[in-house]
Design an enzyme around this catalytic site. Structure first.
Site, short mmCIF file in Angstrom:
data_model
loop_
_atom_site.label_atom_id
_atom_site.label_comp_id
_atom_site.label_asym_id
_atom_site.label_seq_id
_atom_site.Cartn_x
_atom_site.Cartn_y
_atom_site.Cartn_z
CB ALA A 157 -0.90 -0.01 1.24
N PRO A 158 0.44 2.34 -0.67
CG PRO A 158 0.44 4.49 -1.57
CD PRO A 158 1.20 3.61 -0.64
N GLY A 159 0.22 1.30 -3.26
CA GLY A 159 0.09 0.48 -4.46
C GLY A 159 0.91 0.90 -5.68
N GLY A 160 1.93 1.71 -5.46
CA GLY A 160 2.76 2.16 -6.59
C GLY A 160 3.45 0.99 -7.29
CG ASP A 173 0.27 -2.64 3.19
OD1 ASP A 173 -0.24 -2.25 4.26
OD2 ASP A 173 1.33 -2.18 2.75
CG ASP A 205 8.82 -0.18 -0.38
OD1 ASP A 205 9.87 0.04 0.25
OD2 ASP A 205 8.16 0.72 -0.94
CE LYS A 263 10.79 0.64 3.85
NZ LYS A 263 10.70 1.23 2.55
C1 LIG Z 1 6.72 2.43 2.03
S1 LIG Z 1 5.13 1.72 2.15
C2 LIG Z 1 5.09 0.78 0.67
C3 LIG Z 1 4.89 1.61 -0.55
C4 LIG Z 1 4.59 0.77 -1.77
N1 LIG Z 1 5.74 -0.01 -2.20
C5 LIG Z 1 4.12 1.60 -2.95
O1 LIG Z 1 4.74 1.52 -4.01
O2 LIG Z 1 3.11 2.29 -2.82
C6 LIG Z 1 5.35 0.55 3.41
C7 LIG Z 1 4.15 -0.34 3.67
O3 LIG Z 1 4.58 -1.44 4.49
C8 LIG Z 1 3.41 -1.89 5.16
N2 LIG Z 1 3.79 -2.84 6.21
C9 LIG Z 1 4.40 -2.61 7.38
N3 LIG Z 1 4.51 -3.76 8.08
C10 LIG Z 1 3.98 -4.75 7.30
C11 LIG Z 1 3.82 -6.15 7.46
N4 LIG Z 1 4.22 -6.78 8.57
N5 LIG Z 1 3.25 -6.84 6.46
C12 LIG Z 1 2.81 -6.21 5.34
N6 LIG Z 1 2.93 -4.89 5.15
C13 LIG Z 1 3.51 -4.16 6.11
C14 LIG Z 1 2.76 -0.60 5.63
O4 LIG Z 1 1.41 -0.79 5.92
C15 LIG Z 1 3.02 0.33 4.43
O5 LIG Z 1 1.86 0.41 3.61
#
Ligand SMILES: C[S@@+](CC[C@H](N)C(=O)[O-])C[C@H]1O[C@@H](n2cnc3c(N)ncnc32)[C@H](O)[C@@H]1O
Length: 364
Positions: free
Chosen positions: A223-226, A242, A287, A317
């Protein structure tokens, strides 16, 4: 003969970049720092030996480097262009350029004022474009080589501080990045969902990967889904995992997109419980906003879900450095965890990565 390189890294990872370059030459000496993340190193070995070592196993944090072959004192006057042109015309390395060779000039200005979006700086009476034009004309006239900005074999790199211009001519593949200073700017598309899309696009470029037009991809932390959008655009079937909502614009992809609204840990548990022989994914991307070590352990657990020839692309990260925290140690520990299951792991700190790195991992 010792050799001097001008190295670019993200300012936050400058000391990590220097440390890892010492791994290629224990006698490597750090030199002057021109700006945050821009510094000289002197190697005790000839430049082609050092370059060969570095490019055979590219470093994570050094984004760009070039061997400095000439230094030109600057007066911040238009005549500087003529002085740089003269230095280029005398470069011994010009002999590497023959009429069939393609080349590009990449110029950067390092001053006190902020850089405009065009790369121009008020401190200088000339622009990077003017430098490129002037020096490309010299090269064409002296060697008959062909200018090709998009895919050059050789690059003339020019970095101007307010005191001096540093000039070097090297094979594009030896610079660690095809872009001046590793700065890979990308155009924002109206359909873009998040800036994170640039990270996936840059990672594919840097690791030399192309998305297949068929297959199944698992997107962890979607999320958000890029990333999901890019994967769907390529033609792939995507399972996006997510707990957070996905952009409603993704609905147009219909059944090619499945959203598992929960954590990656929960998805794995459920998939392994539901089926002893789960359907595998061709690619797993990640991500997730999560500790680097945890991501690595989780991706090891995901091994039964990755197809035989599949690969993983994930961000890690990293915390900010402090007297007690060494982000690069956390990264290398995470990489060691991944290597227990995926012997090939390449890591790069990309231009679009902030406090993170991106990994490519595969079984062979
Ligand atoms: C940087 S954002 C991802 C952006 C995404 N790659 C995009 O292109 O829009 C990080 C995401 O990691 C998710 N997240 C954190 N812990 C998680 C977990 N244990 N399992 C799945 N998603 C997780 C968060 O909810 C957040 O939406």
């Amino acid at each position: 003969m010792p050799s001097t390189f001008l190295v670019t890294a993200a300012p936050e990872f400058e000391s990590a970049a220097l440390d890892e370059l010492k791994g290629y030459d224990i006698n490597l000496k750090p030199g002057q720092r021109l700006a945050p993340g821009l510094f000289f190193v002197s190697s005790s070995v000839p430049d082609f030996d050092f370059t060969a070592k570095v490019t055979s196993e590219p470093p994570t944090y050094a984004r760009h480097m070039f061997p400095v072959a000439a230094t030109v004192p600057l007066e911040l006057a238009p005549a500087d262009l003529d002085k740089m042109a003269e230095a280029v015309s005398k470069l011994f390395e010009l002999e590497k350029l023959t009429p069939g060779t393609s080349f590009a000039v990449q110029a950067r200005l390092i001053g006190d004022s902020d850089e405009g979006s065009d790369g121009n700086l008020k401190d200088f009476p000339y622009t990077p474009y003017a430098i490129k034009e002037k020096l490309a004309a010299v090269i064409v006239q002296k060697t008959g080589a062909t200018e090709n900005i998009k895919a050059p074999q050789m690059v003339l790199s020019v970095v101007c501080s307010k005191e001096r211009a540093y000039i070097g001519l090297s094979a594009a593949v030896d610079n660690l990045s095809d872009w001046a200073g590793g700065v890979r700017r990308m155009a924002k598309m109206p359909e873009q969902i998040s800036r994170a899309e640039f990270k996936l696009q840059e990672a594919l470029e840097v690791f030399g990967l192309e998305l297949p037009s068929k297959g199944r991809v698992l997107d962890l932390g979607a999320a958000p889904g890029g990333w999901t959008r890019l994967l769907l655009e390529a033609g792939l079937l995507v399972t996006a995992v997510d707990p957070a909502n996905l952009d409603t614009g993704l609905r147009k992809y219909g059944s090619r997109l499945t959203h598992f609204r929960g954590t990656a840990q929960r998805f794995l548990e459920k998939t392994l419980l539901d089926s002893k022989k789960p359907h595998r994914f061709d690619i797993i991307v990640g991500d997730m906003r999560m500790d680097a070590g945890q991501v690595a352990e989780l991706l090891v657990d995901f091994e039964p879900l990755l197809g035989e020839d599949g690969f993983i692309l994930t961000t890690l990260k990293l915390p900010m450095a402090s007297p007690k925290i060494q982000p690069e140690k956390i990264a290398s520990d995470a990489i060691q965890i991944l290597k227990t299951t995926y012997p090939i792991v390449q890591a790069r700190q990309l231009f679009h990565n902030r406090q993170e790195i991106t990994l490519y991992a595969t079984r062979e």
